[in-house]
Motif scaffolding. Structure first.
Motif, short mmCIF file in Angstrom:
data_model
loop_
_atom_site.label_atom_id
_atom_site.label_comp_id
_atom_site.label_asym_id
_atom_site.label_seq_id
_atom_site.Cartn_x
_atom_site.Cartn_y
_atom_site.Cartn_z
N GLY A 257 28.32 -10.01 -52.44
CA GLY A 257 29.81 -10.78 -53.15
C GLY A 257 31.18 -11.55 -52.70
O GLY A 257 31.84 -11.96 -52.55
N ALA A 258 31.07 -10.30 -51.19
CA ALA A 258 32.17 -10.75 -50.45
C ALA A 258 32.10 -11.87 -49.79
O ALA A 258 31.01 -12.31 -49.76
CB ALA A 258 32.51 -9.28 -49.16
N SER A 259 33.04 -11.99 -49.03
CA SER A 259 33.13 -13.67 -48.37
C SER A 259 32.73 -13.32 -47.12
O SER A 259 33.01 -12.38 -46.96
CB SER A 259 34.35 -14.64 -48.43
N TYR A 260 32.21 -14.27 -45.93
CA TYR A 260 32.41 -14.25 -44.88
C TYR A 260 33.48 -14.47 -43.97
O TYR A 260 33.52 -13.81 -43.30
CB TYR A 260 31.23 -15.35 -44.90
N ARG A 261 34.25 -14.43 -44.69
CA ARG A 261 35.29 -14.55 -43.65
C ARG A 261 35.67 -12.96 -43.63
O ARG A 261 37.14 -12.62 -42.33
CB ARG A 261 37.14 -14.99 -44.90
N SER A 262 35.50 -12.19 -44.37
CA SER A 262 35.58 -10.81 -44.10
C SER A 262 35.03 -10.10 -42.83
O SER A 262 35.33 -8.94 -42.25
CB SER A 262 34.84 -10.03 -44.55
N GLN A 263 34.03 -11.14 -42.42
CA GLN A 263 33.31 -11.00 -41.02
C GLN A 263 34.18 -11.52 -39.66
O GLN A 263 34.20 -10.93 -37.83
CB GLN A 263 32.19 -11.24 -40.62
N ILE A 264 35.13 -12.11 -39.63
CA ILE A 264 36.25 -13.10 -39.01
C ILE A 264 36.73 -11.70 -38.19
O ILE A 264 37.05 -10.39 -38.57
CB ILE A 264 37.45 -13.78 -39.36
N THR A 265 36.39 -11.99 -36.36
CA THR A 265 37.54 -11.23 -35.84
C THR A 265 38.18 -11.56 -34.49
O THR A 265 37.30 -12.44 -33.69
CB THR A 265 36.24 -10.04 -34.67
N TYR A 266 39.36 -10.97 -34.66
CA TYR A 266 40.49 -12.38 -33.06
C TYR A 266 39.58 -11.22 -32.17
O TYR A 266 40.11 -9.41 -32.44
CB TYR A 266 41.53 -12.12 -33.27
#
Length: 356
Positions: free
Chosen positions: A278-287
């Protein structure tokens, strides 16, 4: 009548081949050396189609190119063949010099000799169209006007420098020898069959695999995004009616920072293929650490193409990116097939070794 397409198993070239044969019965010869990014799976629907003749080989192979020109007598040559990823050019520039500069030279020499032997009517109607990039113009600040065809060349990577050199060679062969050439400089393409080393397909593939979504620097690098099928339609239009020796910029009128692109992809995947937790894929963003010499902004002014040849893109970014995400969701077998060991090694070298 037929045409010769070089690099027709790569991302843009293959889309062009598929579109050409969907819209015309004119056959074509497709010459591609099949590097890691050349993929015959993309052209699988053409198996058995007599209009498509595939030949494996390099534009740097003068003997082979001459043989194909003599045998098939094309009325036009469209050159997509190029090494094309900035990151790869940073790690290994030699391939870019050999293909984009030396290879283009050999292609031009073979085409010039062929064109010189044609009968007068065929000579008058013959065209060579060279497909290039907006990266030859360098980088823009946030408030500078977009690149026009008269913008000074200021390439900042081995890739863009090699493409700039190829553009200059094409121009010189027109002005020196009269070779009937056309050049297009396009903005960032996206769409079906895009090899997953570039931003948009990489984000989609990594998101679905549960991997991190690596974003360079602060993610504020701005690009103009062009749906690949719009690019194909522009090339057909330039080939049909472009003025000899002219350059035409092809853009999508879609300037957006990279991080906005990534957020858009995440939102579409949240809608179309939600994560099980249920989490957003945005949580996988890494800089991650930015790449050397990363150009800050590209922007294409395509008004010349619209004004002189009545072309404009059919897709907005919103419609094009939705089609693109849906295509990757529907074609996971293609994605798996192109992710060879060489590709996985490349991703590890380019992204996993960077410090988050």
């Amino acid at each position: 009548m037929m045409i010769l397409v070089t690099g027709g198993a790569g991302f843009i070239g293959a889309n062009f081949v598929l579109d050409w044969l969907a819209k015309s019965d004119e056959p074509l010869v497709n010459l591609d050396v099949l590097t890691y990014a050349g993929n015959l799976d993309t052209l699988r629907t053409l198996d058995g189609d007599q209009r498509h003749v595939f030949v494996r080989g390099s534009i740097g192979d003068s003997e082979l190119v001459t043989q194909l020109l003599t045998q098939y007598k094309p009325r036009a040559v469209i050159n997509f063949a190029a090494e094309s990823h900035v990151d790869r050019s940073i790690h290994g520039p030699e391939d870019f010099i050999q293909t984009n500069i030396v290879g283009t030279f050999h292609l031009l020499e073979a085409v010039r000799a062929y064109w010189g032997e044609l009968e007068e009517d065929s000579r008058q109607n013959f065209r060579m169209l060279h497909v290039s990039t907006d990266e030859v113009y360098g980088s823009l600040t946030k408030d500078e006007p977009a690149f026009t065809e008269t913008h000074r060349y200021e390439p900042n990577s081995p890739y863009s420098a090699s493409k700039a050199a190829s553009d200059h060679l094409v121009r010189a062969y027109h002005h020196t020898y009269g070779l009937p050439v056309l050049t297009t400089n396009c903005s960032n393409n996206y769409g079906p069959y895009h090899f997953p080393e570039k931003l948009i397909p990489l984000m989609i593939v990594n998101a679905l695999a549960g991997k991190t979504l690596p974003v360079y620097g602060d993610g504020q690098q701005i690009r103009d995004w062009l749906y690949v099928k719009d690019h194909c339609s522009a090339i057909r239009r330039v080939l049909e009616s472009g003025k000899l020796g002219e350059v035409y910029n092809v853009g999508g009128w879609n300037e957006k920072p990279n991080i906005e692109i990534v957020h858009t992809i995440c939102a579409l995947l949240d809608e179309l293929r939600p994560r099980p937790d249920g989490a957003s894929y945005r949580s996988q963003i890494t800089y991650v650490t930015d790449r050397p010499g990363h150009d800050r902004r590209y922007a294409i002014d395509a008004s010349k193409l619209q004004r002189e040849l009545n072309w404009k893109p059919a897709e907005t970014f919103e419609t094009g990116i939705r089609k693109t995400v849906q295509w990757y969701l529907d074609n996971q077998d293609w994605v798996v097939n192109v992710q060879s060991g060489n590709y996985r090694d490349w991703v590890e070298k380019n992204y996993n070794e960077r410090h988050a």
